[in-house]
Design a protein around this motif. Structure first.
Motif, PDB file in Angstrom:
ATOM      1  N   ILE A   1      34.678  47.796  28.464  1.00 60.35           N
ATOM      2  CA  ILE A   1      33.595  47.517  27.413  1.00 60.35           C
ATOM      3  C   ILE A   1      33.692  46.248  26.695  1.00 60.35           C
ATOM      4  O   ILE A   1      32.770  45.650  26.341  1.00 60.35           O
ATOM      5  N   VAL A   2      34.908  45.748  26.108  1.00 58.64           N
ATOM      6  CA  VAL A   2      35.060  44.476  25.350  1.00 58.64           C
ATOM      7  C   VAL A   2      34.632  43.243  26.247  1.00 58.64           C
ATOM      8  O   VAL A   2      33.746  42.356  25.796  1.00 58.64           O
ATOM      9  N   TYR A   3      34.999  43.306  27.542  1.00 61.26           N
ATOM     10  CA  TYR A   3      34.552  42.345  28.443  1.00 61.26           C
ATOM     11  C   TYR A   3      33.029  42.174  28.665  1.00 61.26           C
ATOM     12  O   TYR A   3      32.427  40.987  28.598  1.00 61.26           O
ATOM     13  N   ILE A   4      32.193  43.291  29.080  1.00 61.68           N
ATOM     14  CA  ILE A   4      31.026  43.227  29.173  1.00 61.68           C
ATOM     15  C   ILE A   4      30.115  42.936  27.842  1.00 61.68           C
ATOM     16  O   ILE A   4      29.217  42.380  27.828  1.00 61.68           O
ATOM     17  N   SER A   5      30.741  43.563  26.696  1.00 63.99           N
ATOM     18  CA  SER A   5      30.240  43.230  25.341  1.00 63.99           C
ATOM     19  C   SER A   5      30.265  41.803  25.082  1.00 63.99           C
ATOM     20  O   SER A   5      29.477  41.275  24.330  1.00 63.99           O
ATOM     21  N   PHE A   6      31.514  40.985  25.625  1.00 64.48           N
ATOM     22  CA  PHE A   6      31.276  39.517  25.416  1.00 64.48           C
ATOM     23  C   PHE A   6      29.939  38.932  26.062  1.00 64.48           C
ATOM     24  O   PHE A   6      29.339  37.986  25.334  1.00 64.48           O
TER      25      PHE A   6
ATOM     26  N   VAL B   1      47.385  24.740  36.361  1.00 62.93           N
ATOM     27  CA  VAL B   1      46.280  25.435  36.930  1.00 62.93           C
ATOM     28  C   VAL B   1      45.805  26.770  35.932  1.00 62.93           C
ATOM     29  O   VAL B   1      44.725  26.876  35.893  1.00 62.93           O
ATOM     30  N   LYS B   2      46.607  27.447  35.600  1.00 58.36           N
ATOM     31  CA  LYS B   2      46.678  28.691  35.036  1.00 58.36           C
ATOM     32  C   LYS B   2      45.986  28.276  33.886  1.00 58.36           C
ATOM     33  O   LYS B   2      45.038  29.115  33.439  1.00 58.36           O
ATOM     34  N   ALA B   3      46.238  27.295  32.818  1.00 55.60           N
ATOM     35  CA  ALA B   3      45.532  26.940  31.720  1.00 55.60           C
ATOM     36  C   ALA B   3      44.211  26.691  32.060  1.00 55.60           C
ATOM     37  O   ALA B   3      43.441  27.119  31.040  1.00 55.60           O
ATOM     38  N   PHE B   4      43.964  26.076  32.968  1.00 55.66           N
ATOM     39  CA  PHE B   4      42.388  25.638  33.250  1.00 55.66           C
ATOM     40  C   PHE B   4      41.664  26.798  33.376  1.00 55.66           C
ATOM     41  O   PHE B   4      40.586  26.874  33.135  1.00 55.66           O
TER      42      PHE B   4
ATOM     43  N   SER C   1      38.113  30.776  31.657  1.00 58.98           N
ATOM     44  CA  SER C   1      36.953  31.606  31.995  1.00 58.98           C
ATOM     45  C   SER C   1      37.203  33.012  31.637  1.00 58.98           C
ATOM     46  O   SER C   1      38.360  33.677  31.716  1.00 58.98           O
ATOM     47  N   PRO C   2      36.186  33.825  30.734  1.00 58.74           N
ATOM     48  CA  PRO C   2      36.172  35.228  30.401  1.00 58.74           C
ATOM     49  C   PRO C   2      36.749  36.031  31.827  1.00 58.74           C
ATOM     50  O   PRO C   2      37.212  36.982  31.462  1.00 58.74           O
ATOM     51  N   MET C   3      36.016  35.741  32.969  1.00 59.56           N
ATOM     52  CA  MET C   3      36.374  36.710  34.038  1.00 59.56           C
ATOM     53  C   MET C   3      37.909  36.677  34.222  1.00 59.56           C
ATOM     54  O   MET C   3      38.643  37.625  34.857  1.00 59.56           O
ATOM     55  N   GLN C   4      38.601  35.561  34.159  1.00 62.25           N
ATOM     56  CA  GLN C   4      40.007  35.457  34.410  1.00 62.25           C
ATOM     57  C   GLN C   4      40.833  36.014  33.232  1.00 62.25           C
ATOM     58  O   GLN C   4      41.903  36.868  33.677  1.00 62.25           O
ATOM     59  N   LEU C   5      40.357  35.804  32.092  1.00 64.06           N
ATOM     60  CA  LEU C   5      40.972  36.713  31.249  1.00 64.06           C
ATOM     61  C   LEU C   5      40.830  38.271  31.383  1.00 64.06           C
ATOM     62  O   LEU C   5      41.906  39.155  31.191  1.00 64.06           O
TER      63      LEU C   5
ATOM     64  N   TYR D   1      46.145  38.432  26.594  1.00 59.35           N
ATOM     65  CA  TYR D   1      44.700  38.125  27.368  1.00 59.35           C
ATOM     66  C   TYR D   1      44.003  39.414  26.840  1.00 59.35           C
ATOM     67  O   TYR D   1      42.719  38.947  26.618  1.00 59.35           O
ATOM     68  N   ILE D   2      44.423  40.404  26.415  1.00 59.23           N
ATOM     69  CA  ILE D   2      43.566  41.221  25.719  1.00 59.23           C
ATOM     70  C   ILE D   2      43.110  40.891  24.352  1.00 59.23           C
ATOM     71  O   ILE D   2      41.868  40.954  23.575  1.00 59.23           O
ATOM     72  N   ILE D   3      43.883  40.155  23.681  1.00 62.33           N
ATOM     73  CA  ILE D   3      43.686  39.701  22.439  1.00 62.33           C
ATOM     74  C   ILE D   3      42.719  38.564  22.320  1.00 62.33           C
ATOM     75  O   ILE D   3      41.899  38.443  21.660  1.00 62.33           O
ATOM     76  N   SER D   4      42.878  37.562  23.358  1.00 63.27           N
ATOM     77  CA  SER D   4      41.811  36.507  23.615  1.00 63.27           C
ATOM     78  C   SER D   4      40.515  37.021  24.128  1.00 63.27           C
ATOM     79  O   SER D   4      39.497  36.426  23.418  1.00 63.27           O
TER      80      SER D   4
END
Length: 319
Positions: free
Chosen positions: A163-168, A232-235, A239-243, A292-295
């Motif tokens: 829900i938080v992800y799609i709300s973004f 690579v991971k930091a780059f 993306s919110p999708m990766q988070l 990742y949740i907090i981000s």
């Protein structure tokens, strides 16, 4: 907040009577059910005649169907729901002349944007909860396994993160709806952001990984390989999708000990990992993905706060 309830009720009525939402909801529900049914049949066939392992019910969400799993499907196509709900939230009423009439009523300006965002979040929650409940019932019928209490808690936490992800993405769509008067322009801008984070970030990460791999010869120190993976991971994490994918990795899959796909370890670390090879408890899984949740929550708040500030500073009557 005074006056927010009528705004939320009005927006919910508009969403429920909108053909575009009904179409996108029906499409996502259909694909989710087909994926869950195929995964359930595969699980039932593979576990026929053997003792069912722990957390088998969560495999309905993590196992891959024909193309993708349910978690991957929500990560990739879930943003479209938020974008569809919000791309014309403000500019449609502005073009129709109803926004100035609405603000002429005894309603504070911030109530309008807050109510519209809250109504969108409610619609997202209704959609996800309905789909998960139907998939849960389908899993009970097909697989014949009753989920345990920890599995239920993991599904609930997964729901909250989704829900938080799609709300973004809803906040992104509302932001462009405030910035651009044309609904077509706001829709194209929101889709461009989704395409960029969905495709071009991963492509850029692969290019960066290839460039770094060419600089590192085979058989070099594992520390250099680990450093390459961190870069690579930091780059990719922009993306919110990766988070979202990392935030749900250990929650919906208890066997995941880390969000990393591969970690170079020594012999002693490998022995330790084999010794504690069981699934992680729920509390430990939450600790693994807490950053990742907090981000994800933070970027959602920042995106909506930006929309809020811009809307509060705009002159409605001149538009």
């Amino acid at each position: 907040m005074a006056g927010i309830k009528p705004i939320v009720k009005k927006e919910l009525a508009d969403h429920f009577s909108s053909y575009r939402f009904v179409i996108i909801f029906a499409m996502i529900a259909m694909i989710s059910l087909i994926t869950a049914y195929m995964v359930g049949l595969n699980i039932k066939n593979e576990l026929a005649g053997i003792a069912k392992p722990k957390f088998v019910f969560l495999m309905l969400f993590t196992s891959t169907g024909t193309v993708f799993s349910l978690v991957q499907f929500v990560a990739f196509f879930g943003p479209l729901v938020g974008l569809i709900l919000g791309f014309d939230t403000i500019n449609r009423e502005r073009n129709e002349g109803t926004l100035s009439k609405l603000l002429a009523q005894p309603i504070y300006r911030d109530v309008v944007v807050n109510g519209k965002f809250l109504a969108g979040v409610v619609m997202i929650a209704i959609m996800l909860i309905s789909i998960v409940m139907v998939i849960t019932g389908l899993g009970l019928i097909v697989v014949g396994v009753i989920p345990g209490m920890e599995e239920i808690w993991r599904i609930l936490i997964y729901l909250v993160i989704s829900i938080v992800y799609i709300s973004f993405w809803l906040g992104v769509a509302i932001l462009f709806s405030i910035l651009f008067r044309s609904t077509a322009t706001s829709a194209l801008a929101a889709l461009a952001v989704w395409i960029f984070f969905s495709f071009f970030v991963s492509i850029g990460a692969n290019i960066l990984a290839g460039a770094l791999a060419n600089q590192i010869e085979s058989g070099t120190d594992p520390a250099l390989v680990a450093k390459q993976a961190k870069v690579v991971k930091a780059f990719v994490l922009i993306s919110p999708m990766q988070l979202y994918s990392d935030a749900t990795a250990a929650i919906i899959d208890p066997t995941r000990k880390s969000v990393r796909k591969a970690m170079p370890v020594g012999p002693m670390e490998r022995i330790s990992m084999q010794r504690f090879a069981g699934p992680l408890p729920l509390a430990q899984s939450i600790l693994v993905v807490a950053p990742y949740i907090i981000s994800l929550i933070a970027i959602t708040i920042v995106c909506f706060a930006l929309s809020y500030v811009i809307f509060m500073r705009q002159e409605i009557r001149s538009l």
